[in-house]
Design a protein around this motif. Structure first.
Motif: not given
Length: 350
Positions: A188-216
């Motif tokens: 997330n830092y060594q690939l995504a953030a470095r690339l975003a800064a290089r391309l002059k983007l302002q952010r990256v987008h977090a898309i992971d989700n664990h709300t549905g895979d926590r077995i009860d």
């Protein structure tokens, strides 16, 4: 009566056809006007598993190829601040440590996660073409308060070295936190953030989700043991592949490793080792099959989160960096979305 009987027999024979009839959703956009979104999914190993002595410069070749794709949106495999806030409000369901604490950033900015998220949104809507260092420091602090560390690092990397200092809500504790990220083995830092800064983007987008895979379950240990046994029984090919990749992980250039990870043969192996082995496993409680259900829920919600990042940008160019085991599901489900083309990562990495 005979005609009625004949009709019923014919209907019964045709029933499997009618019951299986489905609409081909992937073809609904055949007459689409306007540009189509281009989505590239890069399967990655998790860099925290890299051997001692790992140098992030080994990723430069990969970054060069990804930069040439020119994504306007980059997504990463971590939970969003909004999801973290949801989990924090339901500790009985998600536990007390679902996400890292934002206490330091809250102390520096005075903002909790919901307030920080709203302030980030307002700030980005009025973001200038040429931001001043003070604006970047303030936005970095807001991202940290919003539990979006990778985006804060994108801002940090775009500051000139003399401007990477405490000021504008970014106190010394937060400065130290951001400076430490340069040494974190995390894609997330060594690939995504470095690339975003290089391309002059302002952010990256977090898309992971664990709300549905926590077995009860009352006791999670038998569940974990069943899953591990299933993977061990069906993981011979994966183990052999991982042994071969170990040598590639020590190379000064990781581009060949990323090419290997993203081949069709490699992706098929990961999919079968994860899911096919679990579906074949015998368990009185059906634990391996439960795990697969949670895996599918997680991937469905991740793909939906990717879609949301470019909902209002038809024709966007999107790069999703995700653990390689997710890529087959991402490619398959993203390819069913309207106005979306999944880009073959192979030619991009060559």
């Amino acid at each position: 009566m005979k005609k009625w009987t004949t009709a019923m027999v014919c209907l019964a024979a045709a029933w499997p056809y009618f019951s299986q009839a489905q609409v081909n959703l992937a073809s609904l956009d055949r007459d689409m006007t306007g540009p189509r979104a281009q989505v590239l999914v890069l399967g990655t190993m998790h860099l925290n598993a890299m051997p001692d002595g790992f140098d992030p410069a080994a990723l430069d070749g990969v970054l060069d190829r990804l930069a040439a794709f020119k994504p306007g949106i980059i997504t990463i495999e971590t939970e969003s601040g909004e999801e973290c806030d949801l989990a924090a409000r339901h500790p009985a369901k998600y536990g007390a440590d679902y996400c890292a604490s934002t206490a330091l950033a809250k102390a520096a900015t005075g903002l909790d996660v919901p307030a920080a998220l709203a302030e980030v949104d307002r700030t980005l809507k009025a973001w200038p073409a040429d931001a001043a260092p003070a604006q970047r420091r303030r936005l970095a602090a807001l991202f940290l308060a919003a539990n979006d560390v990778a985006s804060a690092y994108v801002q940090w990397l775009q500051l000139p070295a003399p401007e990477r200092r405490a000021s504008d809500s970014l106190d010394q504790a937060l400065v130290d936190k951001l400076a430490q990220l340069a040494r974190r083995n995390n894609e997330n830092y060594q690939l995504a953030a470095r690339l975003a800064a290089r391309l002059k983007l302002q952010r990256v987008h977090a898309i992971d989700n664990h709300t549905g895979d926590r077995i009860d379950l009352p006791d999670i240990k038998p569940f974990v043991q069943a899953i591990e046994a299933a993977w061990a029984a069906g993981g011979a090919a994966l183990k052999e592949s991982e042994q071969r990749q170990e040598a590639m992980m020590r190379a000064p250039d990781l581009l060949p490793l990323y090419r290997e990870l993203n081949t069709a043969a490699s992706l098929r192996m990961y999919a079968e080792a994860n899911v096919s082995a679990a579906m074949r496993a015998r368990s009185p409680q059906g634990y391996p099959q439960m795990w697969v259900a949670g895996w599918e829920v997680r991937n469905l919600r991740m793909v939906a989160n990717i879609r949301e990042t470019f909902r209002e940008q038809p024709g966007a160019r999107v790069l999703s960096i995700v653990g390689v085991s997710h890529k087959p599901w991402f490619d398959g489900w993203l390819g069913q979305l309207q106005g979306v083309d999944v880009v073959d990562v192979g030619p991009v990495l060559k």
